[in-house]
Design an enzyme around this catalytic site. Sequence first.
Site, mmCIF file in Angstrom:
data_model
loop_
_atom_site.group_PDB
_atom_site.id
_atom_site.type_symbol
_atom_site.label_atom_id
_atom_site.label_comp_id
_atom_site.label_asym_id
_atom_site.label_seq_id
_atom_site.Cartn_x
_atom_site.Cartn_y
_atom_site.Cartn_z
ATOM 1 N N GLU A 168 -3.428 7.599 -3.939
ATOM 2 C CA GLU A 168 -3.260 6.160 -3.321
ATOM 3 C C GLU A 168 -3.300 5.018 -4.275
ATOM 4 O O GLU A 168 -3.839 5.110 -5.214
ATOM 5 C CB GLU A 168 -4.491 6.102 -2.339
ATOM 6 C CG GLU A 168 -4.392 4.919 -1.586
ATOM 7 C CD GLU A 168 -5.595 4.786 -0.700
ATOM 8 O OE1 GLU A 168 -5.894 5.065 0.389
ATOM 9 O OE2 GLU A 168 -6.605 4.232 -1.357
ATOM 10 N N TYR A 172 0.901 -1.151 0.112
ATOM 11 C CA TYR A 172 -0.055 0.114 -0.152
ATOM 12 C C TYR A 172 0.744 1.254 0.086
ATOM 13 O O TYR A 172 1.781 1.341 0.886
ATOM 14 C CB TYR A 172 -0.868 0.088 1.360
ATOM 15 C CG TYR A 172 -1.503 1.257 1.385
ATOM 16 C CD1 TYR A 172 -3.102 1.549 1.143
ATOM 17 C CD2 TYR A 172 -0.901 2.406 2.143
ATOM 18 C CE1 TYR A 172 -3.426 2.631 1.354
ATOM 19 C CE2 TYR A 172 -1.592 3.715 2.386
ATOM 20 C CZ TYR A 172 -3.000 3.907 1.928
ATOM 21 O OH TYR A 172 -3.505 4.938 2.047
#
Length: 402
Positions: A189, A101
């Site tokens: 993101e 992530y």
Amino acid sequence: MDLYEYQARELLEEHGIPTPKAIFAQNSHEVDQAAEQLGFPCVLKAQVKIGHRGQAGGVKVVKDRDDAILTSEEIFPMTIHGHKVSGLLVAEAKNIIHEYYVSISVDRSSRDFDVLATANGGTEVEVIAKEHPESVKRLHIGALEDFDLEAATTMARNIGFYHADVDQAAQILLNMWQCFKDNDATLVEINPLAKIGDPDDESSKSLCALDAKISLDDNAAFRHDGWQRFADPVHSDPFEAQARQHGLHYVHLTGEVGVIGNGAGLVMSSLDAVSDAGKDQGNDIAPANFLDIGGGASVDVMRHSLSIVMSDPQVESVFVNVYGGITSCEQVANGILAALDELGESKPIIVRFDGNASQEGLRILNDSRRSSCMYATPWKKQHRKRYVSLQPRRRHVDDTVY
Ligand code: GDP
Ligand code: MN
């Protein structure tokens, strides 16, 4: 403004971040064609501006043509966490070896940029972050600083990328930062940033963005052609679109009382006053919108504002709250009358003027032939209750409203 995944991926690709080949489709026929082109297996992904689609059944790997068509017919009508699916992204399916992530966002509290990353990415990232906060690494980029390959490489190492992935991860971080800056984003993101390939063949492995979320700073829209390429004809609010055309700061809400004021703070307080009055009277009357006409508003700005608010069928009455600083209440009054002339019919309006030219403004309204639909008076503390409490009751008053 939040982007759909398919739009966010476009921006990542423009900045050299690898993403699997994918095609946006709006019906099962288009899904069929896209899947045929990409080959099987492929992934069907619901396009909604909200996360956790996977857990809600909005991300499915399909193995053949029948599977693709049937699955797409299941996903198209779905509403995921309150958001109607606006299309499907058909993407090449990749063999995932590991999920990382990474995100870059504006950090309002430290007034700089925040790079967050964890080697435990994927759909459970929030749970992992809560249970093992030490696994999430956080680094800052100073508001006036920049970021180079050396810093990105150090960061990739600190963040916990496996040795073999560090160089590519550093390049991806650097490209994300460029994408973030070039697009005036508030969030970029990637989750998962996946290591894909054949587990037994080291040379086949590489990092690839399988999902992306990007938010753009609306205040920077003027630097990007108003972001017309990201316009959402399916889900856009017609009143917000109209307001944007006139450069007004407008947000559509769910209540019945239109609210127009100058200055975001004053408008916010006006929204609070209206909803407090609704609660006090137990009838849940609430604001229908936020509209800030800004400083120095002209007749035209007020005319457009009132026209947009009045044309909303949800609106039953309007509260205009103007504190004249550089804004002249006289101009605002003329704008109100110009809008009423244009609209023909009217809904009850409550006007509070104070400051610059407030007396002139009130006189213009009271002397106009439209005064019957208006309750205009200088703001006095002892009247506060009356202003707001009059609105819901207006239905019980005869022709001269209020
Ligand atoms: P989200 O749930 O809204 O974050 O949607 P994602 O696009 O992140 O997908 C959720 C999960 O589906 C990912 O974490 C992956 O595990 C899986 N997934 C997404 N794309 C692929 C793919 O190409 N191949 C495989 N095998 N799984 C995928
Ligand atoms: Mn995701």
